[in-house]
Design a protein around this motif. Structure first.
Motif, PDB file in Angstrom:
ATOM      1  N   UNK A  28       4.731 -36.071  -4.439  1.00  8.68           N
ATOM      2  CA  UNK A  28       6.069 -36.185  -3.854  1.00  8.68           C
ATOM      3  C   UNK A  28       6.631 -34.835  -3.403  1.00  8.68           C
ATOM      4  N   UNK A  29       6.104 -33.732  -3.908  1.00 10.73           N
ATOM      5  CA  UNK A  29       6.542 -32.415  -3.434  1.00 10.73           C
ATOM      6  C   UNK A  29       6.172 -32.206  -1.969  1.00 10.73           C
ATOM      7  N   UNK A  30       5.158 -32.918  -1.500  1.00  9.25           N
ATOM      8  CA  UNK A  30       4.761 -32.790  -0.100  1.00  9.25           C
ATOM      9  C   UNK A  30       5.796 -33.393   0.842  1.00  9.25           C
ATOM     10  N   UNK A  31       6.654 -34.264   0.323  1.00 14.59           N
ATOM     11  CA  UNK A  31       7.706 -34.862   1.153  1.00 14.59           C
ATOM     12  C   UNK A  31       8.667 -33.788   1.641  1.00 14.59           C
TER      13      UNK A  31
ATOM     14  N   UNK B  52      10.836 -30.659   6.156  1.00 13.64           N
ATOM     15  CA  UNK B  52      11.080 -29.365   6.811  1.00 13.64           C
ATOM     16  C   UNK B  52      10.354 -29.296   8.149  1.00 13.64           C
ATOM     17  N   UNK B  53       9.141 -29.821   8.214  1.00 15.56           N
ATOM     18  CA  UNK B  53       8.402 -29.839   9.477  1.00 15.56           C
ATOM     19  C   UNK B  53       9.111 -30.705  10.517  1.00 15.56           C
ATOM     20  N   UNK B  54       9.639 -31.828  10.079  1.00 12.69           N
ATOM     21  CA  UNK B  54      10.341 -32.720  11.007  1.00 12.69           C
ATOM     22  C   UNK B  54      11.613 -32.069  11.545  1.00 12.69           C
TER      23      UNK B  54
ATOM     24  N   UNK C  25       7.872 -23.242   6.901  1.00 11.80           N
ATOM     25  CA  UNK C  25       7.502 -22.357   5.800  1.00 11.80           C
ATOM     26  C   UNK C  25       8.610 -21.385   5.450  1.00 11.80           C
ATOM     27  N   UNK C  26       9.276 -20.841   6.456  1.00  7.50           N
ATOM     28  CA  UNK C  26      10.384 -19.911   6.211  1.00  7.50           C
ATOM     29  C   UNK C  26      11.505 -20.588   5.435  1.00  7.50           C
ATOM     30  N   UNK C  27      11.846 -21.802   5.814  1.00  3.90           N
ATOM     31  CA  UNK C  27      12.910 -22.552   5.139  1.00  3.90           C
ATOM     32  C   UNK C  27      12.538 -22.834   3.677  1.00  3.90           C
ATOM     33  N   UNK C  28      11.269 -23.159   3.459  1.00  6.57           N
ATOM     34  CA  UNK C  28      10.810 -23.540   2.123  1.00  6.57           C
ATOM     35  C   UNK C  28      10.398 -22.349   1.256  1.00  6.57           C
ATOM     36  N   UNK C  29      10.314 -21.175   1.867  1.00  6.85           N
ATOM     37  CA  UNK C  29       9.842 -20.009   1.133  1.00  6.85           C
ATOM     38  C   UNK C  29       8.340 -20.037   0.914  1.00  6.85           C
TER      39      UNK C  29
END
Length: 58
Positions: free
Chosen positions: A20-23, A28-30, A39-43
């Motif tokens: 579920x972490x992949x959600x 973020x990709x969407x 990636x920047x948003x998620x760190x």
């Protein structure tokens, strides 16, 4: 409990086996539209996001 749903391509998806972490990565990709910005948003690094996307794709 595993819920199976038949996808449009004829593949079956077992929701009990999805990390579920992949959600968060998918979301973020969407929103951002590209792997680097997600990636920047998620760190996370771009290769990490790409690997997560590959895992989602199965």
């Amino acid at each position: 409990m595993t819920t199976k749903i038949k996808g449009g391509s004829g593949r079956q998806f077992a929701f009990g086996s999805i990390d579920l972490n992949l959600i968060k990565v998918l979301y973020a990709l969407a929103i951002k539209g590209n792997v680097t910005e997600a990636g920047n948003v998620l760190g996370l690094s771009q290769p990490t996001v790409s690997h997560a996307l590959k895992r989602l794709n199965g």
